[in-house]
Design a protein around this motif. Structure first.
Motif, PDB file in Angstrom:
ATOM      1  N   VAL A 121       1.375  -1.099   0.020  1.00 46.07           N
ATOM      2  CA  VAL A 121      -0.131  -0.515   0.072  1.00 46.07           C
ATOM      3  C   VAL A 121       0.889   1.474  -0.088  1.00 46.07           C
ATOM      4  CG1 VAL A 121      -1.928  -0.928   0.915  1.00 46.07           C
ATOM      5  CG2 VAL A 121      -0.205  -0.077   2.319  1.00 46.07           C
ATOM      6  N   PRO A 122       0.650   2.856  -0.369  1.00 46.36           N
ATOM      7  CA  PRO A 122       1.213   3.860  -0.528  1.00 46.36           C
ATOM      8  C   PRO A 122       1.441   3.996   0.602  1.00 46.36           C
ATOM      9  CG  PRO A 122      -1.104   4.209  -1.884  1.00 46.36           C
ATOM     10  CD  PRO A 122      -0.652   2.516  -1.345  1.00 46.36           C
ATOM     11  N   LEU A 123       0.416   4.310   1.598  1.00 45.23           N
ATOM     12  CA  LEU A 123       0.681   4.517   2.996  1.00 45.23           C
ATOM     13  C   LEU A 123       0.637   3.897   3.552  1.00 45.23           C
ATOM     14  CD1 LEU A 123       1.045   7.927   3.903  1.00 45.23           C
ATOM     15  CD2 LEU A 123      -1.192   8.043   4.955  1.00 45.23           C
ATOM     16  N   PRO A 124       1.739   3.217   4.729  1.00 51.85           N
ATOM     17  CA  PRO A 124       1.497   2.126   5.650  1.00 51.85           C
ATOM     18  C   PRO A 124       0.689   2.749   7.063  1.00 51.85           C
ATOM     19  CG  PRO A 124       2.901   1.883   4.334  1.00 51.85           C
ATOM     20  CD  PRO A 124       2.980   3.325   3.887  1.00 51.85           C
ATOM     21  N   GLN A 125       0.599   2.125   7.694  1.00 52.03           N
ATOM     22  CA  GLN A 125      -0.707   2.571   8.969  1.00 52.03           C
ATOM     23  C   GLN A 125       0.617   3.074   9.512  1.00 52.03           C
ATOM     24  OE1 GLN A 125      -3.773   3.715   9.775  1.00 52.03           O
ATOM     25  NE2 GLN A 125      -2.489   4.670  11.962  1.00 52.03           N
ATOM     26  N   GLU A 126       2.281   1.751   9.199  1.00 60.44           N
ATOM     27  CA  GLU A 126       3.148   1.864  10.297  1.00 60.44           C
ATOM     28  C   GLU A 126       3.841   3.778   9.991  1.00 60.44           C
ATOM     29  OE1 GLU A 126       4.254  -0.982   8.564  1.00 60.44           O
ATOM     30  OE2 GLU A 126       1.965  -0.954   9.567  1.00 60.44           O
ATOM     31  N   THR A 127       4.139   3.937   9.024  1.00 64.65           N
ATOM     32  CA  THR A 127       4.828   4.978   8.649  1.00 64.65           C
ATOM     33  C   THR A 127       3.884   6.409   9.645  1.00 64.65           C
ATOM     34  OG1 THR A 127       5.151   4.243   6.454  1.00 64.65           O
ATOM     35  CG2 THR A 127       4.991   6.463   6.616  1.00 64.65           C
ATOM     36  N   VAL A 128       2.036   6.177   9.070  1.00 68.96           N
ATOM     37  CA  VAL A 128       1.285   7.243   9.297  1.00 68.96           C
ATOM     38  C   VAL A 128       1.790   7.010  11.551  1.00 68.96           C
ATOM     39  CG1 VAL A 128      -1.204   7.942  10.535  1.00 68.96           C
ATOM     40  CG2 VAL A 128      -0.510   6.683   8.144  1.00 68.96           C
ATOM     41  N   ASP A 129       1.334   6.317  11.504  1.00 69.29           N
ATOM     42  CA  ASP A 129       2.345   5.884  13.215  1.00 69.29           C
ATOM     43  C   ASP A 129       3.536   6.991  13.810  1.00 69.29           C
ATOM     44  OD1 ASP A 129      -0.868   4.427  13.700  1.00 69.29           O
ATOM     45  OD2 ASP A 129       0.440   3.070  13.614  1.00 69.29           O
ATOM     46  N   CYS A 130       4.428   6.254  12.996  1.00 70.97           N
ATOM     47  CA  CYS A 130       5.899   7.400  12.681  1.00 70.97           C
ATOM     48  C   CYS A 130       5.579   8.252  13.321  1.00 70.97           C
ATOM     49  CB  CYS A 130       6.616   6.584  11.898  1.00 70.97           C
ATOM     50  SG  CYS A 130       8.554   7.133  11.847  1.00 70.97           S
ATOM     51  N   CYS A 131       4.871   9.157  11.819  1.00 71.07           N
ATOM     52  CA  CYS A 131       4.822  10.141  11.541  1.00 71.07           C
ATOM     53  C   CYS A 131       3.691  10.935  12.906  1.00 71.07           C
ATOM     54  CB  CYS A 131       4.167  11.299  10.491  1.00 71.07           C
ATOM     55  SG  CYS A 131       5.139  10.604   9.307  1.00 71.07           S
TER      56      CYS A 131
ATOM     57  N   ALA B 159      -0.385   8.774  -1.351  1.00 73.97           N
ATOM     58  CA  ALA B 159       0.411   8.335  -0.052  1.00 73.97           C
ATOM     59  C   ALA B 159      -0.148  10.217   0.279  1.00 73.97           C
ATOM     60  CB  ALA B 159       1.572   7.939  -0.105  1.00 73.97           C
ATOM     61  N   LEU B 160       0.609  11.190  -0.854  1.00 72.36           N
ATOM     62  CA  LEU B 160       0.521  12.450  -0.283  1.00 72.36           C
ATOM     63  C   LEU B 160      -0.712  12.879   0.229  1.00 72.36           C
ATOM     64  CD1 LEU B 160       2.594  13.662  -2.973  1.00 72.36           C
ATOM     65  CD2 LEU B 160       2.931  13.397  -1.464  1.00 72.36           C
ATOM     66  N   LEU B 161      -1.665  12.629  -0.330  1.00 72.63           N
ATOM     67  CA  LEU B 161      -3.331  13.206   0.739  1.00 72.63           C
ATOM     68  C   LEU B 161      -3.131  12.500   2.013  1.00 72.63           C
ATOM     69  CD1 LEU B 161      -5.579  12.986  -2.999  1.00 72.63           C
ATOM     70  CD2 LEU B 161      -3.892  15.093  -1.782  1.00 72.63           C
ATOM     71  N   GLY B 162      -3.399  11.234   1.816  1.00 67.77           N
ATOM     72  CA  GLY B 162      -3.087  10.501   2.933  1.00 67.77           C
ATOM     73  C   GLY B 162      -2.530  11.251   3.894  1.00 67.77           C
TER      74      GLY B 162
ATOM     75  N   LEU C 257      -2.575  14.101   9.478  1.00 63.26           N
ATOM     76  CA  LEU C 257      -1.388  15.131  10.074  1.00 63.26           C
ATOM     77  C   LEU C 257      -2.224  16.213   9.891  1.00 63.26           C
ATOM     78  CD1 LEU C 257       2.323  14.257   8.985  1.00 63.26           C
ATOM     79  CD2 LEU C 257       1.588  13.316  10.584  1.00 63.26           C
ATOM     80  N   GLY C 258      -3.448  15.930   9.580  1.00 64.38           N
ATOM     81  CA  GLY C 258      -4.147  17.479   9.871  1.00 64.38           C
ATOM     82  C   GLY C 258      -3.192  18.658   9.248  1.00 64.38           C
ATOM     83  N   LEU C 259      -2.697  18.605   7.941  1.00 67.53           N
ATOM     84  CA  LEU C 259      -2.456  19.565   7.307  1.00 67.53           C
ATOM     85  C   LEU C 259      -2.829  20.488   6.208  1.00 67.53           C
ATOM     86  CD1 LEU C 259       1.053  17.667   7.074  1.00 67.53           C
ATOM     87  CD2 LEU C 259       0.633  19.400   9.547  1.00 67.53           C
ATOM     88  N   TYR C 260      -4.137  21.793   6.961  1.00 66.01           N
ATOM     89  CA  TYR C 260      -4.434  22.389   6.159  1.00 66.01           C
ATOM     90  C   TYR C 260      -3.748  23.243   5.322  1.00 66.01           C
ATOM     91  CZ  TYR C 260      -5.136  24.883  10.142  1.00 66.01           C
ATOM     92  OH  TYR C 260      -5.033  25.412  11.465  1.00 66.01           O
ATOM     93  N   THR C 261      -2.477  23.926   5.998  1.00 69.51           N
ATOM     94  CA  THR C 261      -1.992  25.467   4.974  1.00 69.51           C
ATOM     95  C   THR C 261      -0.892  24.539   4.439  1.00 69.51           C
ATOM     96  OG1 THR C 261      -2.536  26.331   6.835  1.00 69.51           O
ATOM     97  CG2 THR C 261      -0.690  27.277   6.146  1.00 69.51           C
ATOM     98  N   ASN C 262      -0.061  25.535   3.069  1.00 64.31           N
ATOM     99  CA  ASN C 262       0.876  25.054   3.428  1.00 64.31           C
ATOM    100  C   ASN C 262       1.300  26.179   2.414  1.00 64.31           C
ATOM    101  OD1 ASN C 262       1.765  23.349  -0.622  1.00 64.31           O
ATOM    102  ND2 ASN C 262       2.381  23.060   1.342  1.00 64.31           N
ATOM    103  N   LEU C 263       2.272  26.108   2.553  1.00 68.54           N
ATOM    104  CA  LEU C 263       3.467  27.547   2.637  1.00 68.54           C
ATOM    105  C   LEU C 263       4.385  27.416   1.638  1.00 68.54           C
ATOM    106  CD1 LEU C 263       3.881  28.907   6.406  1.00 68.54           C
ATOM    107  CD2 LEU C 263       2.065  29.329   5.198  1.00 68.54           C
ATOM    108  N   ARG C 264       4.511  28.086   0.182  1.00 73.61           N
ATOM    109  CA  ARG C 264       5.832  28.083  -0.912  1.00 73.61           C
ATOM    110  C   ARG C 264       5.832  29.238  -1.022  1.00 73.61           C
ATOM    111  NH1 ARG C 264       3.060  23.592  -5.028  1.00 73.61           N
ATOM    112  NH2 ARG C 264       2.640  21.598  -4.095  1.00 73.61           N
ATOM    113  N   PRO C 265       7.282  29.573  -0.254  1.00 70.77           N
ATOM    114  CA  PRO C 265       8.368  30.429  -0.888  1.00 70.77           C
ATOM    115  C   PRO C 265       8.618  30.486  -1.697  1.00 70.77           C
ATOM    116  CG  PRO C 265       9.051  29.610   1.112  1.00 70.77           C
ATOM    117  CD  PRO C 265       8.069  28.409   0.433  1.00 70.77           C
TER     118      PRO C 265
END
Ligand code: NAD
Length: 364
Positions: free
Chosen positions: A53-63, A91-94, A99-107
């Motif tokens: 799978v593109p986003l394993p649960q272990e990866t989410v837990d680790c983050c 996986a990117l969207l997931g 992580l509840g990341l709703y703000t993307n800052l791109r300088p």
């Protein structure tokens, strides 16, 4: 101080560019007396190959257990034939949602040494530019209902865009706050002449603008914004926009800085934990050839120090080292391409990293 960083190298050039950033962070730790613990986890195509799978649960837990997350890039031709929800990019969207990341800052900043690499005419950029694009990251059309159905002309596909007042308000506030820390100019980009979501976006932004009288606020339609970015980039300070418009405009903004290989990004939510990544993809065409420009990822690590760990001096130290290396004329291939003959031999990813490491010293 000890900082735990989840490291998601991903696919293509991901491992090369992330290794550069880790080397820089390690050296910063030595200079300033911090310990950075790197917790490596699989994501994208690499995770599909090893775990299915593109986003394993272990990866989410680790983050979720880490203080912050550093990501390379995901995707590549090997996984292009997979169905939409099984692809590495899913996986990117997931991970952003988890992580509840709703703000993307791109300088998007023009480094003076790279003026020659910008495709814009000298007179359009001789005053430089320094734009911060604030992109909504967990709503809009990338997250709306989608599917296939039978329509008037037979089989058709659809994607839907929805934005709530709450979602618009929280990204709007992040943008106004960012503008307050810069030159207090904010442009909200929408398509309110056509889209209902944009009309709600605009109405909500106007309400927020009344709370920030110090910020000079303006609205702009997205088609005009795309044109103005190449006509007069200097007019912009902070731009706030929706998920899809921000995706497109930030790539355009990156190109006028000289190379997509220069631009960092930070994704933030309601806590200090963020996810930091270059805005470019996995560049499969140059993967494994020591041709990637590591600077966007190195600058993403600098953003992590500044925004997640409050280590402003350490972030300055990295940014100044990059500035000095570019001023000395060192270029990776992507930077040399538009800028004419570089003053020095073209560097690979490893050699560019070495140059940056050599220039790291406490910020002036
Ligand atoms: P890309 O950004 O990977 O590459 C576009 C062009 O820019 C290529 O010519 C590439 O060689 C060059 N480039 C990109 N980064 C560079 C760097 N650091 N140094 C030098 N040159 C660089 O975009 P693409 O080709 O459209 O996508 C390739 C793959 O990446 C696809 O699978 C796509 O889905 C994926 N992708 C991932 C992310 C992400 O992980 N955040 C973002 C965009 C695309």
């Amino acid at each position: 101080m000890v900082y735990r960083i989840a490291v998601l190298k991903g696919d293509g050039i991901g491992p090369e560019i992330v290794d550069s950033a880790l080397a820089v962070l390690h050296r910063i730790g030595e200079i300033y007396g911090h310990t950075f613990l790197f917790l490596e986890c699989a994501i994208g195509g690499e995770a599909i190959d090893t775990v299915g799978v593109p986003l394993p649960q272990e990866t989410v837990d680790c983050c979720l257990k880490s203080d912050s997350v550093l990501l390379g890039a995901v995707g590549g031709p090997k996984w292009d034939s997979l169905a939409g929800d099984q692809r590495p990019e899913k996986a990117l969207l997931g991970i952003r949602a988890a992580l509840g990341l709703y703000t993307n800052l791109r300088p998007a900043k023009l480094f003076p040494a790279l003026r020659g690499a910008s495709p814009l005419r000298e007179d359009l950029i001789n005053a430089g530019f320094d734009i911060l694009i604030v992109r909504e990251l967990t709503g809009g059309i990338y997250f709306g209902d989608r599917g296939y159905r039978t329509g008037k002309y037979g089989e058709e596909a659809f994607d839907t865009e929805a934005y709530s007042v709450t979602e618009i308000e929280r990204i709007g506030r992040a943008a106004f706050e960012a503008a307050m820390k810069r030159s207090r100019r904010l442009t909200s980009v929408d398509k309110a002449n056509v889209l209902e979501t944009s009309r709600l976006w605009r109405k909500t932004m106007h309400r927020l603008a009344a709370e920030y009288p110090e910020v000079t606020y303006s609205d702009m339609f997205v088609d005009n914004a795309a044109m103005q970015l190449v006509r007069n980039p200097k007019q912009f300070d902070v731009i706030v926009t929706s998920n899809m418009f921000g995706d497109i405009l930030s790539d355009e903004a990156s190109q006028i800085t000289g190379s997509i290989g220069m631009l960092a990004s930070a994704s933030l939510g309601g806590t200090t934990r963020g996810m930091y990544e270059p805005i470019h993809g996995s560049a499969p065409d140059i993967a494994g050839q020591n041709k990637a420009n590591p600077i966007a990822t190195v600058l993403s690590a600098a953003m992590m120090l500044r925004y997640s760990f409050g280590l402003g001096a350490e972030a300055d130290c990295i940014e100044q080292a990059v500035d000095r290396v570019l001023e000395q004329g060192w270029r990776t291939a992507d930077l040399a391409v538009n800028g004419g003959a570089p003053a020095q031999p073209i560097l690979g990813c490893t050699e560019m990293t070495e140059k940056i490491l050599k220039e790291l010293s406490p910020a002036q």
